[in-house]
Design an enzyme around this catalytic site. Structure first.
Site, PDB file in Angstrom:
ATOM      1  N   HIS A 138    -103.806 -34.195  37.975  1.00 23.40           N
ATOM      2  CA  HIS A 138    -104.760 -33.813  39.197  1.00 23.40           C
ATOM      3  C   HIS A 138    -104.812 -34.636  40.187  1.00 23.40           C
ATOM      4  O   HIS A 138    -105.577 -35.297  40.809  1.00 23.40           O
ATOM      5  CB  HIS A 138    -106.041 -33.359  38.890  1.00 23.40           C
ATOM      6  CG  HIS A 138    -107.038 -34.154  38.224  1.00 23.40           C
ATOM      7  ND1 HIS A 138    -107.355 -35.221  38.602  1.00 23.40           N
ATOM      8  CD2 HIS A 138    -107.913 -33.983  37.148  1.00 23.40           C
ATOM      9  CE1 HIS A 138    -108.241 -35.962  37.948  1.00 23.40           C
ATOM     10  NE2 HIS A 138    -108.607 -35.096  36.796  1.00 23.40           N
ATOM     11  N   HIS A 144    -117.410 -34.345  26.142  1.00 22.06           N
ATOM     12  CA  HIS A 144    -117.126 -34.049  27.791  1.00 22.06           C
ATOM     13  C   HIS A 144    -116.403 -32.830  27.772  1.00 22.06           C
ATOM     14  O   HIS A 144    -115.503 -32.551  27.173  1.00 22.06           O
ATOM     15  CB  HIS A 144    -116.186 -35.315  28.081  1.00 22.06           C
ATOM     16  CG  HIS A 144    -115.725 -35.292  29.586  1.00 22.06           C
ATOM     17  ND1 HIS A 144    -116.393 -34.676  30.448  1.00 22.06           N
ATOM     18  CD2 HIS A 144    -114.686 -35.928  30.162  1.00 22.06           C
ATOM     19  CE1 HIS A 144    -115.601 -34.798  31.806  1.00 22.06           C
ATOM     20  NE2 HIS A 144    -114.763 -35.689  31.440  1.00 22.06           N
ATOM     21  N   GLU A 169    -114.347 -31.718  30.273  1.00 25.68           N
ATOM     22  CA  GLU A 169    -113.478 -31.711  31.012  1.00 25.68           C
ATOM     23  C   GLU A 169    -112.022 -31.134  30.126  1.00 25.68           C
ATOM     24  O   GLU A 169    -112.083 -31.304  29.273  1.00 25.68           O
ATOM     25  CB  GLU A 169    -112.924 -32.779  31.838  1.00 25.68           C
ATOM     26  CG  GLU A 169    -111.917 -32.733  32.933  1.00 25.68           C
ATOM     27  CD  GLU A 169    -111.843 -33.707  33.854  1.00 25.68           C
ATOM     28  OE1 GLU A 169    -112.399 -34.869  33.791  1.00 25.68           O
ATOM     29  OE2 GLU A 169    -111.011 -33.707  34.745  1.00 25.68           O
ATOM     30  N   ASP A 180    -109.174 -31.635  29.677  1.00 22.00           N
ATOM     31  CA  ASP A 180    -107.912 -32.387  29.114  1.00 22.00           C
ATOM     32  C   ASP A 180    -108.590 -32.886  27.679  1.00 22.00           C
ATOM     33  O   ASP A 180    -108.031 -33.271  26.894  1.00 22.00           O
ATOM     34  CB  ASP A 180    -107.788 -33.746  29.696  1.00 22.00           C
ATOM     35  CG  ASP A 180    -108.948 -34.585  30.397  1.00 22.00           C
ATOM     36  OD1 ASP A 180    -109.796 -33.914  30.751  1.00 22.00           O
ATOM     37  OD2 ASP A 180    -108.814 -35.795  30.459  1.00 22.00           O
ATOM     38  N   HIS A 235    -117.943 -39.329  33.553  1.00 23.34           N
ATOM     39  CA  HIS A 235    -118.059 -39.142  35.268  1.00 23.34           C
ATOM     40  C   HIS A 235    -118.461 -37.631  35.649  1.00 23.34           C
ATOM     41  O   HIS A 235    -118.332 -37.405  36.668  1.00 23.34           O
ATOM     42  CB  HIS A 235    -116.718 -39.515  35.828  1.00 23.34           C
ATOM     43  CG  HIS A 235    -115.633 -38.610  35.385  1.00 23.34           C
ATOM     44  ND1 HIS A 235    -115.032 -37.789  36.150  1.00 23.34           N
ATOM     45  CD2 HIS A 235    -115.136 -38.445  34.059  1.00 23.34           C
ATOM     46  CE1 HIS A 235    -113.888 -37.229  35.472  1.00 23.34           C
ATOM     47  NE2 HIS A 235    -114.016 -37.487  34.294  1.00 23.34           N
ATOM     48  N   ASP A 252    -114.250 -40.972  28.375  1.00 27.59           N
ATOM     49  CA  ASP A 252    -113.364 -41.303  29.396  1.00 27.59           C
ATOM     50  C   ASP A 252    -113.715 -42.593  29.720  1.00 27.59           C
ATOM     51  O   ASP A 252    -112.758 -43.510  30.058  1.00 27.59           O
ATOM     52  CB  ASP A 252    -113.433 -40.307  30.659  1.00 27.59           C
ATOM     53  CG  ASP A 252    -112.917 -39.241  30.819  1.00 27.59           C
ATOM     54  OD1 ASP A 252    -112.011 -39.030  29.635  1.00 27.59           O
ATOM     55  OD2 ASP A 252    -113.216 -38.432  31.674  1.00 27.59           O
ATOM     56  N   TYR A 305    -107.520 -46.545  35.918  1.00 26.96           N
ATOM     57  CA  TYR A 305    -108.276 -45.309  35.616  1.00 26.96           C
ATOM     58  C   TYR A 305    -109.690 -45.571  36.146  1.00 26.96           C
ATOM     59  O   TYR A 305    -110.236 -44.669  36.496  1.00 26.96           O
ATOM     60  CB  TYR A 305    -108.523 -45.428  34.023  1.00 26.96           C
ATOM     61  CG  TYR A 305    -108.943 -44.070  33.431  1.00 26.96           C
ATOM     62  CD1 TYR A 305    -108.106 -42.937  33.437  1.00 26.96           C
ATOM     63  CD2 TYR A 305    -110.478 -44.093  33.384  1.00 26.96           C
ATOM     64  CE1 TYR A 305    -108.790 -41.733  33.145  1.00 26.96           C
ATOM     65  CE2 TYR A 305    -110.569 -42.733  33.070  1.00 26.96           C
ATOM     66  CZ  TYR A 305    -110.034 -41.690  32.833  1.00 26.96           C
ATOM     67  OH  TYR A 305    -110.799 -40.480  32.344  1.00 26.96           O
ATOM     68  N   HIS A 321    -108.918 -41.715  26.228  1.00 28.17           N
ATOM     69  CA  HIS A 321    -107.411 -41.743  26.652  1.00 28.17           C
ATOM     70  C   HIS A 321    -106.842 -43.113  26.417  1.00 28.17           C
ATOM     71  O   HIS A 321    -107.716 -44.308  26.413  1.00 28.17           O
ATOM     72  CB  HIS A 321    -107.448 -41.701  28.121  1.00 28.17           C
ATOM     73  CG  HIS A 321    -107.837 -40.538  28.739  1.00 28.17           C
ATOM     74  ND1 HIS A 321    -106.911 -39.322  28.643  1.00 28.17           N
ATOM     75  CD2 HIS A 321    -108.913 -39.924  29.520  1.00 28.17           C
ATOM     76  CE1 HIS A 321    -107.505 -38.244  29.296  1.00 28.17           C
ATOM     77  NE2 HIS A 321    -108.858 -38.581  29.823  1.00 28.17           N
TER      78      HIS A 321
HETATM   79 FE1  FEO Z   1    -112.819 -36.589  32.584  1.00 28.40          FE
HETATM   80 FE2  FEO Z   1    -110.209 -37.382  30.513  1.00 28.40          FE
HETATM   81  O1  FEO Z   1    -111.303 -35.924  31.390  1.00 28.40           O
END
Ligand code: FEO
Length: 398
Positions: free
Chosen positions: A23, A77, A79, A81, A144, A163, A191, A222
């Protein structure tokens, strides 16, 4: 590849070697989506992966356990991903309960059809025993997303941090001491700057809560797992959370016919004093991801743009829009640029600095078509001001 964090705690995520755009985040080193399997009397999967890699995850799980024996899927989380593979995972695990906080349950219901999923709602001060290990939960709102949460295993001093502390860094190694730690730290900083920077106050609160936990290992969602440098990444986050600045100056610009570029070079030369890390960034030869990472620990920044049809150059507009969202704290700046008619880009940049509540070090420096000796003199003065501010901020330690 070594995937074992502790006995019967294994990485089962996906290394996305070829992704280069996340993104709009420029993932020059690719990415990973980390998922972890904790096998005990009960078995728990901690987070999943991006939707397209759900089958890969299920294959890794099947190689380690009978899918019907997975009791819990923890979602730290929502999100996509990390939660994108949840529909495939929940469909394939007949006995799994989805463990998350209330905000996460609501967010998941807005993303997916969750009507057939069994939920167990947790949050700060809640825990689940797996047998010899415990999962303890810590809500980390806005680090976040609103529903963000950490999962902690006290018996292993192991933090699954979602994250936070992550890096977009594809590598065949899973641990910080198996790669260049400088590279891992640089990617963690990038990041933080691009994903977490707007939420520094919340990060400070989370670090305070985390400081009460004995932590030997941090397993983010990640990048590499911090097992030899956990204290280092925690210390780095303490600095980044307050945008602690070094003795560092950026001169960031875009140019049409080299007038603004020559002004940028004059400012940069004057700022390049002993002890000052002065960097020159041509926006169309860099990218916003790198810019954000450099802004994070910079004290003072000059933004310059030529005037194009009464406005700033598009690359400068994009940079300021991006920084508007990231809200770097405690920075000083000034504006410069050339123009031919109309009010000019430097005026618009100066207005942006005021709206962003940066400390403005000088009036905008403007050149009508070509910089004159007087304009170059103003640029030299501006460079000195930027260097003085950087030196002062760094000597105070922010
Ligand atoms: Fe906030 Fe890696 O997603």
């Amino acid at each position: 590849m070594n995937i074992t964090l502790r006995e019967n705690i294994d990485w089962v995520g996906y290394v996305d070697w070829t992704v280069r755009d996340f993104h709009s985040y420029d993932t020059a080193r690719g990415a990973t989506y980390n998922s972890y399997l904790v096998r005990d009397t009960k078995t728990a999967l901690i987070d999943t992966v991006k939707g397209p890699f759900g089958e890969d995850l299920l294959g890794k799980l099947a190689a380690l356990t009978d899918l019907s024996k997975i009791d819990y899927v923890v979602c730290n989380h929502a999100e996509p991903d990390h939660a994108g593979a949840l529909p495939a995972v929940m469909a394939a695990l007949p006995n799994a309960t989805l463990v998350c906080n209330k905000r996460c349950r609501d967010a998941l219901a807005l993303h997916f059809d969750t009507s057939t999923w069994k939920f167990q709602i947790v949050g700060t001060d809640k825990s689940i025993s797996l047998g010899s290990r415990t999962l303890q939960f810590l809500d980390t709102p806005m680090v976040h997303w609103p529903e963000s949460m950490f999962t902690y295993v006290p018996e292993e001093k192991l933090l699954f941090s979602m994250d936070a502390f992550g890096q977009h860094y594809a590598t065949s190694c899973r641990f910080d001491d198996e790669v260049s730690v400088a590279t891992a730290m640089d990617e963690a900083k990038t990041y933080y700057a691009n994903i977490v920077m707007p939420y520094g106050k919340q990060v400070v609160s989370v670090l305070e809560a985390a400081s009460k936990l004995p932590i030997d290992m941090i397993a983010p969602s990640h990048g590499v797992i911090w097992r030899s440098h956990a204290a280092d990444i925690l210390a780095a986050y303490a600095d980044w959370a307050i945008c602690r600045a070094k003795a560092k100056v950026l001169v960031v610009y875009d140019t049409m016919w080299e007038s603004t570029e020559r002004m940028a070079q004059a400012i940069h030369r004057a700022a390049s004093q002993p002890g000052i890390d002065a960097q020159l960034i041509h926006l169309r030869r860099s990218n916003l991801t790198r810019l954000a990472a450099e802004v994070l620990d910079t004290a003072a920044i000059a933004f310059g743009s030529a005037t194009l049809n009464r406005c700033m150059m598009p690359a400068m507009g994009a940079a300021l829009t991006y920084l508007d969202g990231l809200r770097p704290a405690g920075k000083a700046g000034l504006a410069f640029g050339s123009y031919g008619w109309g009010r000019g880009a430097a005026i618009a940049i100066d207005r942006w600095l005021a709206q962003a509540e940066w400390d403005i070090l000088s009036r905008p420096i403007r050149a009508l078509y070509r910089p004159t000796p007087e304009v170059f003199d103003q640029c030299r003065q501006a460079g000195k001001l930027l260097a003085e501010r950087a030196e002062k901020v760094a000597s105070k330690g922010n």
